[in-house]
Design a protein around this motif. Structure first.
Motif, PDB file in Angstrom:
ATOM      1  N   ALA A  40       0.855  -1.192   0.000  1.00  0.00           N
ATOM      2  CA  ALA A  40       0.000   0.000   0.000  1.00  0.00           C
ATOM      3  C   ALA A  40       0.884   1.233   0.000  1.00  0.00           C
ATOM      4  N   ALA A  41       0.316   2.342  -0.486  1.00  0.00           N
ATOM      5  CA  ALA A  41       1.078   3.595  -0.538  1.00  0.00           C
ATOM      6  C   ALA A  41       0.178   4.756  -0.160  1.00  0.00           C
ATOM      7  N   ASP A  42       0.735   5.673   0.608  1.00  0.00           N
ATOM      8  CA  ASP A  42       0.044   6.928   0.892  1.00  0.00           C
ATOM      9  C   ASP A  42       0.974   8.056   0.443  1.00  0.00           C
ATOM     10  N   LEU A  43       0.669   8.618  -0.713  1.00  0.00           N
ATOM     11  CA  LEU A  43       1.518   9.668  -1.280  1.00  0.00           C
ATOM     12  C   LEU A  43       0.826  11.027  -1.165  1.00  0.00           C
ATOM     13  N   SER A  44      -0.089  11.140  -0.216  1.00  0.00           N
ATOM     14  CA  SER A  44      -0.873  12.381  -0.116  1.00  0.00           C
ATOM     15  C   SER A  44      -0.015  13.557   0.351  1.00  0.00           C
ATOM     16  N   ALA A  45       1.023  13.292   1.127  1.00  0.00           N
ATOM     17  CA  ALA A  45       1.915  14.376   1.578  1.00  0.00           C
ATOM     18  C   ALA A  45       3.267  13.774   1.940  1.00  0.00           C
ATOM     19  N   ALA A  46       4.325  14.589   1.769  1.00  0.00           N
ATOM     20  CA  ALA A  46       5.664  14.122   2.166  1.00  0.00           C
ATOM     21  C   ALA A  46       5.802  14.262   3.690  1.00  0.00           C
ATOM     22  N   ALA A 106       6.295  15.752  -6.103  1.00  0.00           N
ATOM     23  CA  ALA A 106       7.721  16.029  -5.884  1.00  0.00           C
ATOM     24  C   ALA A 106       8.308  14.997  -4.930  1.00  0.00           C
ATOM     25  N   GLY A 107       9.452  14.448  -5.296  1.00  0.00           N
ATOM     26  CA  GLY A 107      10.102  13.459  -4.442  1.00  0.00           C
ATOM     27  C   GLY A 107       9.720  12.022  -4.778  1.00  0.00           C
ATOM     28  N   LYS A 139      -2.062   4.006  -8.046  1.00  0.00           N
ATOM     29  CA  LYS A 139      -3.026   4.576  -8.999  1.00  0.00           C
ATOM     30  C   LYS A 139      -3.869   5.719  -8.439  1.00  0.00           C
ATOM     31  N   ASN A 140      -4.057   5.738  -7.126  1.00  0.00           N
ATOM     32  CA  ASN A 140      -4.855   6.833  -6.546  1.00  0.00           C
ATOM     33  C   ASN A 140      -4.101   8.153  -6.526  1.00  0.00           C
TER      34      ASN A 140
END
Ligand code: NDP
Length: 312
Positions: free
Chosen positions: A84-90, A273-274, A250-251
């Protein structure tokens, strides 16, 4: 929670090359190997087109070398699959094996793509002994022999053309009565004398003793009539598409209709970014070990710059 400066997901040429560069840049990279440590190349036999190996190298040995080189420069290589990934904020959060969550300032997605197979039990039986999903990797081993390519898209046509210059006869097994490939590829395939297009055929089974000797096809002549056709071949190449391993992102990241992650202006950068992309998961076009390695290098350089610019 573990906090990292650089997390790399995937252990193909893209992931390991990113780890080599990130390790040498003192980013203390952690690399998770994913489902198939070493990636797709561990499924092939000899690799003869990776620069630097005039006598070729086995896919397994090449990946071991890349892994050892990454280890030498301090990469922390671990077993585990990103689930799973949460890329909503760094910093970004990645879950490993459904339980451990890791925070990272930069993320290099090098999860690769998986070639699609027909799902016949015989495909496993003859893996590495006649069945391949990579014509440019393995075609050379079928010099002056008869082979078949399955599929009707651009990849199948490209593979058939490539093989036609090496092999005696190339059967192109197409399930529909027409090719899906671009018109120019269709024209080229049709003009090649040693490519025999079998429209309306599907593969039922493969046969052989220790190595592949042939395939049994069904020919559709309009339902319900069906005819069985046997072809004698030494090589059977799948070209029915690849599935990029991008589902968990994908989200957050844009993908094309097949699932390849879109990057910005030919760089490994994404709109986040990142977060960078390397290798086949973002490359529907070239899909070669060397291009994947090159993009892994670029992704690590981008990650290094990102961290320097932000004093991270
Ligand atoms: P595609 O999805 O375009 O084509 C897949 C082919 O495999 C189709 O003909 C499909 O048949 C067939 N197929 C799928 N599943 C099965 C099955 N179970 N049994 C038999 N046949 C099956 O994939 P490609 O890899 O060819 O291309 C992917 C993308 O990359 C495309 O956009 C293509 O244009 C692009 N590309 C471009 C190249 C270039 O420009 N030089 C080179 C290679 C790829 P059906 O048609 O019946 O669905």
């Amino acid at each position: 929670m573990e906090k990292l400066r650089c997390l790399i997901i995937g252990s193909g040429p893209a992931g390991y090359t990113a780890a080599i560069y990130a390790g040498r840049a003192n980013l203390s990279p952690v690399l998770y190997e994913g489902m198939m440590p070493g990636g797709q190349l561990t499924m092939t036999t000899d690799i003869e087109n990776f620069p630097g190996y005039p006598n070729g190298i086995s896919g397994f040995d090449l990946m071991e070398d890349l892994k050892n080189q990454a280890l030498k420069f301090g990469a922390d290589i671990r077993r585990g699959v990103a689930t799973a990934a949460d890329l909503s904020a760094a910093p970004y959060k990645i879950t490993i094996d459904g339980e451990t969550v890791i925070e990272t300032e930069t993320l290099i997605i090098a999860t690769g793509a998986t070639a699609k197979y027909l799902g016949l039990p015989d495909e496993h039986r003859f893996a590495g002994a006649g069945v391949s999903a990579c014509a440019t990797c393995d075609g050379f081993f079928y010099r002056k022999k008869d082979v078949a390519v399955v599929g009707g898209g651009d990849t199948a046509c490209e593979d058939a053309l490539y093989l036609s210059s090496i092999c005696k006869t190339v059967y192109l097994i197409v399930r529909k009565p027409y090719l899906r490939a671009s018109k120019i590829m269709q024209k080229r395939v049709r003009e090649k004398e040693n490519i025999n297009i079998l429209f309306g055929h599907e593969t039922k089974s493969l046969f052989g003793e220790n190595a592949l000797q042939g395939a049994v096809l069904t020919k559709h002549r309009g339902t319900p009539t069906e005819e069985e056709v046997r072809i004698n071949i030494d090589g059977f190449f799948l070209a029915i598409g690849h599935k990029p391993n991008s589902a968990i992102f994908k989200n957050y990241l844009e993908t094309d209709e097949t699932g390849y992650i879109k990057t910005l202006h030919g760089t490994p950068r994404t709109k986040i970014a990142g977060v960078f992309v390397a290798g086949d998961v973002g490359d529907p076009t070239y899909r070669q070990a060397i291009t994947a390695a090159g993009s892994g290098c670029k992704a690590a350089l981008e990650a290094e710059r990102y961290l320097i610019e932000r004093n991270l």
